[in-house]
Design a protein around this motif. Structure first.
Motif, short mmCIF file in Angstrom:
data_model
loop_
_atom_site.label_atom_id
_atom_site.label_comp_id
_atom_site.label_asym_id
_atom_site.label_seq_id
_atom_site.Cartn_x
_atom_site.Cartn_y
_atom_site.Cartn_z
N LYS A 1 0.87 -1.07 0.19
CA LYS A 1 0.06 0.00 -0.08
C LYS A 1 0.86 1.18 -0.02
CE LYS A 1 -3.37 2.30 2.79
NZ LYS A 1 -4.09 2.31 3.81
N HIS A 2 2.12 1.16 0.45
CA HIS A 2 2.77 2.32 0.63
C HIS A 2 3.97 2.39 -0.37
CE1 HIS A 2 1.22 1.06 4.60
NE2 HIS A 2 1.25 2.54 4.98
N ARG A 3 3.94 3.63 -1.03
CA ARG A 3 5.05 3.91 -2.07
C ARG A 3 5.94 4.91 -1.36
NH1 ARG A 3 3.56 4.82 -8.03
NH2 ARG A 3 4.68 6.39 -7.50
N LEU A 4 7.21 4.51 -1.51
CA LEU A 4 8.30 5.46 -0.79
C LEU A 4 9.23 6.03 -2.40
CD1 LEU A 4 8.11 2.98 1.31
CD2 LEU A 4 9.06 4.74 2.63
N THR B 1 7.96 -0.01 -3.17
CA THR B 1 6.77 -0.37 -2.45
C THR B 1 7.33 -1.77 -1.44
OG1 THR B 1 5.43 0.36 -4.34
CG2 THR B 1 4.62 -1.26 -2.82
N VAL C 1 3.38 -3.45 5.60
CA VAL C 1 3.74 -2.37 6.60
C VAL C 1 2.85 -2.93 7.84
CG1 VAL C 1 3.77 -0.07 7.22
CG2 VAL C 1 4.38 -0.77 4.85
N ILE D 1 6.70 6.05 7.64
CA ILE D 1 5.88 5.23 6.59
C ILE D 1 4.58 5.94 6.62
CG2 ILE D 1 4.60 3.76 8.17
CD1 ILE D 1 6.36 2.57 5.02
N GLU D 2 3.88 6.70 7.10
CA GLU D 2 2.78 7.27 6.93
C GLU D 2 2.77 8.39 5.91
OE1 GLU D 2 1.11 8.48 10.61
OE2 GLU D 2 0.31 6.45 10.84
N PHE E 1 4.16 8.16 3.08
CA PHE E 1 4.16 7.69 1.88
C PHE E 1 3.07 6.73 1.52
CE2 PHE E 1 8.56 8.19 3.39
CZ PHE E 1 8.86 9.20 2.57
N VAL E 2 1.84 6.96 2.21
CA VAL E 2 0.69 6.03 1.85
C VAL E 2 0.31 6.51 0.53
CG1 VAL E 2 -1.66 5.67 2.48
CG2 VAL E 2 -0.07 5.79 4.16
N ARG E 3 -0.20 5.81 -0.26
CA ARG E 3 -0.71 6.13 -1.75
C ARG E 3 -2.05 6.62 -1.72
NH1 ARG E 3 -0.09 0.54 -5.54
NH2 ARG E 3 1.96 0.25 -4.87
#
Length: 149
Positions: free
Chosen positions: A40-43, A55, A59, A144-145, A147-149
């Motif tokens: 779900k997270h893209r950095l 990704t 997480v 991490i938050e 970078f949430v899509r």
């Protein structure tokens, strides 16, 4: 079965996961009562002179990013090191499919040894319960938050 490069046959991943190992980790997380948040997270990260996105496979609610690996290709090694360098507050850990998993181009190192050498926490086969029980750390969750899509 789908054909992989060099004529090898690989299993088609189940339930939207890219590998059987990722599917197994997701099932273990579900069994442990942990919400499964998959890719779900893209950095964003910068590969010298070009921009990319990484990704993580999973997480955890406490902000720990999990990458599941059966083996480690050279590009993946570079990506993991660049992401960690560019996102120092990100807590990125690896779940290794087998202890004997190899690292491409490094005949003397298995994946666990590579993780130790470069300071990545790792586990074999599944996410350890102590990772699931770790309390959230503000820096880790904030990292991490963002970078949430």
């Amino acid at each position: 079965m789908a054909r992989a490069r060099r004529g090898r046959v690989r299993a088609i991943p189940r339930d939207g996961y890219r590998s059987t190992a990722e599917h197994r980790v997701a099932e273990a997380l579900k069994t442990a009562g942990v919400p499964v948040i998959y890719e779900k997270h893209r950095l964003p990260y910068t590969h010298p002179a070009t921009n990319h996105h990484y990704t993580p496979d999973f997480v955890l609610p406490n902000g720990i990013a999990i990458e599941v690996k059966g083996f480690l290709l050279m590009d993946s090694r570079k990506t993991l090191l660049l992401v960690r360098e560019q996102h120092p507050d990100l807590d990125l850990r690896l779940v290794i499919n087998k202890l004997t998993a190899r690292v491409q181009g490094l005949k003397k190192l298995n994946l666990a040894q590579w993780c130790d050498k470069f300071g990545f926490a790792w586990a074999v086969g599944a996410v350890p319960l102590d990772w699931l029980k770790e309390r959230p750390k503000a820096k880790r969750v904030k990292a991490i938050e963002a970078f949430v899509r």
